[in-house]
Design a protein around this motif. Structure first.
Motif, PDB file in Angstrom:
ATOM      1  N   GLN A   1       1.295   4.152  -2.964  1.00 12.04           N
ATOM      2  CA  GLN A   1       1.039   5.565  -2.681  1.00 12.04           C
ATOM      3  C   GLN A   1       2.207   6.462  -3.081  1.00 12.04           C
ATOM      4  OE1 GLN A   1      -1.933   6.813  -1.680  1.00 12.04           O
ATOM      5  NE2 GLN A   1      -2.555   4.697  -2.013  1.00 12.04           N
ATOM      6  N   SER A   2       3.421   5.905  -3.108  1.00  8.37           N
ATOM      7  CA  SER A   2       4.583   6.734  -3.443  1.00  8.37           C
ATOM      8  C   SER A   2       4.827   6.846  -4.941  1.00  8.37           C
ATOM      9  CB  SER A   2       5.827   6.180  -2.752  1.00  8.37           C
ATOM     10  OG  SER A   2       6.155   4.922  -3.309  1.00  8.37           O
ATOM     11  N   VAL A   3       4.098   6.073  -5.758  1.00  5.07           N
ATOM     12  CA  VAL A   3       4.293   6.110  -7.207  1.00  5.07           C
ATOM     13  C   VAL A   3       3.633   7.364  -7.777  1.00  5.07           C
ATOM     14  CG1 VAL A   3       3.758   4.947  -9.374  1.00  5.07           C
ATOM     15  CG2 VAL A   3       4.433   3.609  -7.388  1.00  5.07           C
ATOM     16  N   ARG A   4       4.387   8.105  -8.530  1.00  2.00           N
ATOM     17  CA  ARG A   4       3.876   9.317  -9.178  1.00  2.00           C
ATOM     18  C   ARG A   4       4.200   9.236 -10.663  1.00  2.00           C
ATOM     19  NH1 ARG A   4       1.194   9.783  -5.282  1.00  2.00           N
ATOM     20  NH2 ARG A   4       1.594  11.112  -3.513  1.00  2.00           N
TER      21      ARG A   4
ATOM     22  N   TRP B   1       0.835  -1.207   0.000  1.00  2.00           N
ATOM     23  CA  TRP B   1       0.000   0.000   0.000  1.00  2.00           C
ATOM     24  C   TRP B   1       0.871   1.259   0.000  1.00  2.00           C
ATOM     25  CZ3 TRP B   1      -4.546   1.793  -1.152  1.00  2.00           C
ATOM     26  CH2 TRP B   1      -4.913   3.050  -0.705  1.00  2.00           C
ATOM     27  N   PHE B   2       1.885   1.290   0.857  1.00  2.00           N
ATOM     28  CA  PHE B   2       2.754   2.464   0.903  1.00  2.00           C
ATOM     29  C   PHE B   2       3.573   2.607  -0.382  1.00  2.00           C
ATOM     30  CE2 PHE B   2       2.029   2.158   5.538  1.00  2.00           C
ATOM     31  CZ  PHE B   2       1.575   3.455   5.748  1.00  2.00           C
ATOM     32  N   ALA B   3       3.978   1.502  -0.976  1.00  2.00           N
ATOM     33  CA  ALA B   3       4.712   1.564  -2.242  1.00  2.00           C
ATOM     34  C   ALA B   3       3.827   2.134  -3.350  1.00  2.00           C
ATOM     35  CB  ALA B   3       5.219   0.180  -2.629  1.00  2.00           C
TER      36      ALA B   3
END
Length: 188
Positions: free
Chosen positions: A35-38, A31-33
């Motif tokens: 969320q960090s993808v832009r 989940w955190f990975a």
């Protein structure tokens, strides 16, 4: 050999595996990975509109002055009526041009080079051209190298490139003094 038996005093214990805890231990880092993808490039409507305004004003002015405009790339701007009052010169659109380069179609390329030398087009709209050769093992490396040799070099010899800020599009206008560049040999 069926000779093993449990000792009478020992009891069998069943240990339940905590599946919910294991799932949580896997899902939280995922989940955190996520969320960090832009995205690498974020669409900016202001930049796009400014670029379109620059291309539109230059193309429409050239057409008003009686000059011919070639859209090597971005011909959809004419089809979708983002740019009006500019006739479509479809002789050298990018997809067809690269096919002719790959096929080494001498009559077609000779006409293209003659049109460049004669400055037939008062304005050319194209993707920004780069003198960048790639290793043939790279993705599309051989095609890129053909494009650079057969299109980019002759194009930039005869036309001056002005990049449109914020987008991968350039406006090319005839040079007053063509650069002294060799045109590619068409026959192998």
């Amino acid at each position: 050999w069926n000779r093993q038996v449990n000792e009478p005093s020992s009891s069998v214990q069943v240990v339940s595996f905590p599946w919910q805890l294991a799932a949580l231990a896997v899902l939280v880092p995922v989940w955190f990975a996520i969320q960090s993808v832009r995205p690498v490039h974020v669409y900016d409507p202001g930049v796009a509109e400014a670029a379109l305004d620059k291309i539109r004003s230059k193309a429409e002015q050239v057409a008003q002055d009686g000059g011919e405009v070639l859209f090597i790339s971005q011909p959809h701007l004419l089809v979708l009526k983002n740019i009006t009052d500019v006739p479509l010169a479809s002789d050298y659109e990018k997809e067809f041009l690269i096919e002719m380069v790959m096929a080494n179609n001498e009559p077609y390329l000779t006409k293209f080079y003659d049109d460049l030398r004669a400055h037939r087009f008062a304005l050319i709209v194209a993707d920004t051209q780069w003198y960048k050769y790639q290793d043939t093992g790279e993705n599309w490396g051989a095609e890129n190298n053909l494009w650079v040799r057969a299109v980019t070099i002759p194009l930039l010899c005869e036309y001056r490139q002005t990049r449109v800020p914020g987008v991968n599009v350039s406006l090319l206008t005839p040079r007053t003094q063509p650069a002294n560049c060799p045109y590619p040999q068409l026959s192998p």
